[in-house]
Design a protein around this motif. Structure first.
Motif, PDB file in Angstrom:
ATOM      1  N   ASP A 111      39.549  35.888  38.723  1.00  0.00           N
ATOM      2  CA  ASP A 111      38.104  36.073  38.811  1.00  0.00           C
ATOM      3  C   ASP A 111      37.719  37.531  38.567  1.00  0.00           C
ATOM      4  OD1 ASP A 111      37.741  33.394  39.409  1.00  0.00           O
ATOM      5  OD2 ASP A 111      37.887  33.717  41.565  1.00  0.00           O
ATOM      6  N   GLU A 112      38.706  38.386  38.393  1.00  0.00           N
ATOM      7  CA  GLU A 112      38.445  39.810  38.170  1.00  0.00           C
ATOM      8  C   GLU A 112      37.730  40.025  36.840  1.00  0.00           C
ATOM      9  OE1 GLU A 112      38.761  42.254  40.185  1.00  0.00           O
ATOM     10  OE2 GLU A 112      40.054  41.394  41.718  1.00  0.00           O
ATOM     11  N   ASP A 113      37.001  41.116  36.776  1.00  0.00           N
ATOM     12  CA  ASP A 113      36.325  41.532  35.560  1.00  0.00           C
ATOM     13  C   ASP A 113      37.382  41.753  34.469  1.00  0.00           C
ATOM     14  OD1 ASP A 113      35.170  43.150  33.505  1.00  0.00           O
ATOM     15  OD2 ASP A 113      33.680  43.891  34.914  1.00  0.00           O
ATOM     16  N   PRO A 114      37.191  41.204  33.274  1.00  0.00           N
ATOM     17  CA  PRO A 114      38.160  41.382  32.189  1.00  0.00           C
ATOM     18  C   PRO A 114      38.431  42.850  31.852  1.00  0.00           C
ATOM     19  CG  PRO A 114      36.567  39.695  31.594  1.00  0.00           C
ATOM     20  CD  PRO A 114      36.094  40.314  32.890  1.00  0.00           C
ATOM     21  N   ARG A 115      37.426  43.703  32.013  1.00  0.00           N
ATOM     22  CA  ARG A 115      37.636  45.139  31.750  1.00  0.00           C
ATOM     23  C   ARG A 115      38.592  45.729  32.771  1.00  0.00           C
ATOM     24  NH1 ARG A 115      31.379  46.362  31.514  1.00  0.00           N
ATOM     25  NH2 ARG A 115      31.686  44.976  33.248  1.00  0.00           N
ATOM     26  N   TYR A 116      38.447  45.295  34.011  1.00  0.00           N
ATOM     27  CA  TYR A 116      39.341  45.765  35.073  1.00  0.00           C
ATOM     28  C   TYR A 116      40.769  45.302  34.796  1.00  0.00           C
ATOM     29  CZ  TYR A 116      41.537  46.210  39.642  1.00  0.00           C
ATOM     30  OH  TYR A 116      42.398  46.514  40.668  1.00  0.00           O
TER      31      TYR A 116
END
Length: 90
Positions: free
Chosen positions: A14-19
């Motif tokens: 669920d993390e931000d793809p950029r992260y």
């Protein structure tokens, strides 16, 4: 998809793809550092050493944070003691 040392993994998060991309880039950097400094070619050995270096970083960071927390707690305690001494002298 993540490709590290010739192994491809699919990560569901669920993390931000950029992260996630930043994490993967950092892992690639550390893996490259280990490979360059050790001249190892075995992906398993490179992964294990990289893991040890990353855990060492994490452990040192956490230890530093704990020391800061201890110092903050001690300063709060010291301030309270000083206040009580000043009140008793008044």
């Amino acid at each position: 998809m993540i490709d590290i040392l010739g192994t491809t993994l699919k990560v569901n998060t669920d993390e931000d793809p950029r992260y996630l991309s930043q994490l993967i880039n950092y892992l690639h950097e550390k893996t490259h550092e280990v490979r360059s400094s050790t001249q190892l070619n075995d992906p398993l050995k490179i992964s294990i050493l990289t893991s040890l270096f990353l855990i060492d970083e994490l452990y040192k960071e956490r230890s530093g944070i704990e020391k800061v927390r201890e110092n903050v707690d001690l300063s709060v305690l010291a301030e309270g003691m000083i206040r009580k001494l000043e009140e008793s002298l008044d």
